[in-house]
Design an enzyme around this catalytic site. Structure first.
Site, PDB file in Angstrom:
ATOM      1  N   PHE A 138       0.858  -1.195   0.000  1.00  0.00           N
ATOM      2  CA  PHE A 138       0.000   0.000   0.000  1.00  0.00           C
ATOM      3  C   PHE A 138       0.886   1.233   0.000  1.00  0.00           C
ATOM      4  O   PHE A 138       1.655   1.461   0.926  1.00  0.00           O
ATOM      5  CB  PHE A 138      -0.924   0.029   1.223  1.00  0.00           C
ATOM      6  CG  PHE A 138      -1.879   1.185   1.194  1.00  0.00           C
ATOM      7  CD1 PHE A 138      -3.061   1.104   0.486  1.00  0.00           C
ATOM      8  CD2 PHE A 138      -1.578   2.381   1.838  1.00  0.00           C
ATOM      9  CE1 PHE A 138      -3.942   2.186   0.428  1.00  0.00           C
ATOM     10  CE2 PHE A 138      -2.444   3.468   1.785  1.00  0.00           C
ATOM     11  CZ  PHE A 138      -3.628   3.364   1.082  1.00  0.00           C
ATOM     12  N   ASP A 223       9.288   2.749   1.600  1.00  0.00           N
ATOM     13  CA  ASP A 223       8.121   3.537   1.994  1.00  0.00           C
ATOM     14  C   ASP A 223       7.936   3.327   3.496  1.00  0.00           C
ATOM     15  O   ASP A 223       7.443   2.292   3.930  1.00  0.00           O
ATOM     16  CB  ASP A 223       6.899   3.061   1.207  1.00  0.00           C
ATOM     17  CG  ASP A 223       5.591   3.676   1.705  1.00  0.00           C
ATOM     18  OD1 ASP A 223       5.607   4.372   2.742  1.00  0.00           O
ATOM     19  OD2 ASP A 223       4.550   3.446   1.066  1.00  0.00           O
ATOM     20  N   LYS A 252       2.642  10.286   8.084  1.00  0.00           N
ATOM     21  CA  LYS A 252       1.964   9.929   9.340  1.00  0.00           C
ATOM     22  C   LYS A 252       2.650  10.489  10.593  1.00  0.00           C
ATOM     23  O   LYS A 252       2.461  11.638  10.927  1.00  0.00           O
ATOM     24  CB  LYS A 252       1.820   8.404   9.430  1.00  0.00           C
ATOM     25  CG  LYS A 252       0.846   7.831   8.405  1.00  0.00           C
ATOM     26  CD  LYS A 252       0.665   6.348   8.566  1.00  0.00           C
ATOM     27  CE  LYS A 252      -0.249   5.731   7.522  1.00  0.00           C
ATOM     28  NZ  LYS A 252      -1.662   5.924   7.762  1.00  0.00           N
TER      29      LYS A 252
HETATM   30  C1  LIG Z   1       2.974   2.473   3.874  1.00  0.00           C
HETATM   31  C2  LIG Z   1       2.045   3.579   3.475  1.00  0.00           C
HETATM   32  N1  LIG Z   1       2.358   4.338   2.422  1.00  0.00           N
HETATM   33  C3  LIG Z   1       1.579   5.350   2.041  1.00  0.00           C
HETATM   34  C4  LIG Z   1       0.402   5.644   2.692  1.00  0.00           C
HETATM   35  C5  LIG Z   1      -0.467   6.776   2.221  1.00  0.00           C
HETATM   36  O1  LIG Z   1      -0.393   7.835   3.106  1.00  0.00           O
HETATM   37  P1  LIG Z   1      -1.465   9.024   3.010  1.00  0.00           P
HETATM   38  O2  LIG Z   1      -2.784   8.424   3.354  1.00  0.00           O
HETATM   39  O3  LIG Z   1      -0.993  10.035   3.986  1.00  0.00           O
HETATM   40  O4  LIG Z   1      -1.435   9.520   1.608  1.00  0.00           O
HETATM   41  C6  LIG Z   1       0.026   4.870   3.797  1.00  0.00           C
HETATM   42  C7  LIG Z   1      -1.227   5.134   4.509  1.00  0.00           C
HETATM   43  O5  LIG Z   1      -1.762   4.314   5.227  1.00  0.00           O
HETATM   44  C8  LIG Z   1       0.877   3.810   4.199  1.00  0.00           C
HETATM   45  O6  LIG Z   1       0.561   3.028   5.241  1.00  0.00           O
END
Ligand SMILES: Cc1ncc(COP(=O)(O)O)c(C=O)c1O
Length: 403
Positions: A138, A223, A252
């Protein structure tokens, strides 16, 4: 004279319905706790989806907001501001990366990392652009990061999909080799797949990816939107694993409750030129001031060892029902954990927990995820585990009775 206060709406027909939400409306948060409009208090183990590293409305954040908001909100992304300069220096010093670009969301940071990798792939006369990403990953909800993600069914949602991503399987090096080609520029992954149900990469797999990237001249991108900023019990997940990527994304917890994200790059791949990247709120001083306050707390001498201690307490507490009821795996690190339930009743468990005053997440139909604040106390962890144990008992007897 009587003034009639308008009643706030309980639910809105005017909000686009993009997810199922419980009917309760939440009005206040403090530390580990959330209150709804009816005055009910909940122990919050969602914490804004692993966002509120220090819990709800911590004094360090409200003070940073108050203080910075009287100085400067947004000068313009085309002008330097002090908090972003100080934060860039601090983040690079803490992480060992050379340069940073600030954004607002995790998806924006990941899109920035994808752009950076594609730009780098065109340097020196090369034409590499494809990024190997992973099933069940994700990376966000804009079109590029949806294409990079590996969520089942997402490829059918908004065609045509953005090209340039090849999918492999986490912890399966052969699957990476099978999709490797002359077009490959980078390998991008979450060190622990959070949304997939807290599925960790193995250290051996990450080491092998690092070696592969070094041998083939590829970039390794982590990520760490979810795993970064203390969540795994180290400041960054790559430190937990001892494998350093070329590009790192954060979100986050970096804002601790405000929209803040970052792309960090080592010098050799920090190739953006003027006009390549930007954003109206990129590095705005209000959010940068908050991030500085959050990092200051995370850098306190005992902070991360406390995260690890509470994580161990949580792990042991989850293993107890897992063993007693013959459930599945307990997975995670730091204060990011999952409990496999052995059947698709996670939504019912989440609802029962909420009724008992504990907010948890069903990352998958068969799997619960726990993301308490990083500065959780021993009593809070114990309180959450007790509610969970109370909820699991009738759930399990219902399952074994078969209704
Ligand atoms: C690993 C990871 N990458 C990217 C995102 C996307 O972040 P945002 O919702 O702030 O765009 C998330 C959100 O849960 C995530 O867990």
């Amino acid at each position: 004279m009587n003034t009639v206060q308008p009643q706030p709406p309980q639910q809105s027909q005017h909000l686009m319905s993009v997810t199922a939400r419980p009917a309760d409306v939440f009005v206040r948060g403090e530390g580990a706790w959330l209150w709804d409009q009816a005055g009910r208090r909940y122990l919050d183990w969602l914490q804004g989806w692993a966002v509120n590293a220090l819990g709800h409305c911590p004094a360090v954040i409200t003070q940073a907001l108050q203080s910075q908001s009287t100085q400067l909100l947004t000068p313009s992304p085309a002008l330097y501001n002090l908090p972003s300069l100080v934060l860039a220096e601090r983040l690079c010093a803490l992480s060992g990366f050379d340069q940073v670009f600030f954004g607002s969301t995790g998806a924006e940071a990941n899109e920035g990392a994808i752009k950076l990798a594609r730009k780098w792939g065109r340097t020196g006369g090369r034409a590499a652009f494809e990024i190997i990403t992973f099933d069940n990953a994700f990376h966000g909800r804009n079109l590029a990061t949806m294409a990079a993600s590996g969520k089942a069914g997402w490829d059918a949602l908004f065609p045509p999909n953005m090209p340039g991503f090849a999918k492999a399987t986490l912890n399966d090096l052969d699957s990476v080799h099978r999709v490797l080609s002359d077009r490959t520029v980078a390998i991008m992954l979450e060190p622990v797949q959070g949304e997939a149900g807290v599925r960790p990469a193995t250290q051996a797999f990450l080491q092998a990816l690092r070696q592969l990237c070094d041998e083939r001249g590829l970039l390794l991108i982590f990520d760490e939107v979810q795993t970064g900023c203390g969540r795994l019990g180290e400041l960054f997940g790559f430190q937990y694993y001892g494998v350093k990527p070329d590009i790192l994304t954060l979100g986050k917890g970096l804002g601790g409750g405000v929209p803040m994200s970052a792309v960090l790059a080592q010098q050799h791949c920090s190739v953006f030129e003027h006009g390549d990247q930007g954003g109206t709120y990129a590095g705005n001083p209000l959010m940068c001031a908050v991030s500085l306050a959050v990092l200051q707390e995370l850098s306190q001498p005992d902070f991360l060892s406390q995260v690890r201690e509470r994580g161990q307490q949580l792990q042991e507490g989850l293993l107890e029902p897992a063993q007693r009821y013959g459930l599945g795996e307990v997975r995670g690190a730091g204060l990011l954990w999952a409990l496999e339930l052995g059947c698709d009743n996670a939504a019912q468990v989440v609802q029962s927990c909420r009724e008992q005053g504990l907010l948890v997440n069903a990352a998958r139909p068969h799997c619960l995820r726990f993301m308490p604040r990083l500065n959780s106390t021993e009593q809070e962890i114990q309180a959450g585990l007790s509610i969970l144990a109370g909820v699991m008992t009738p759930q399990r007897s219902r399952v074994t009775r078969g209704n």
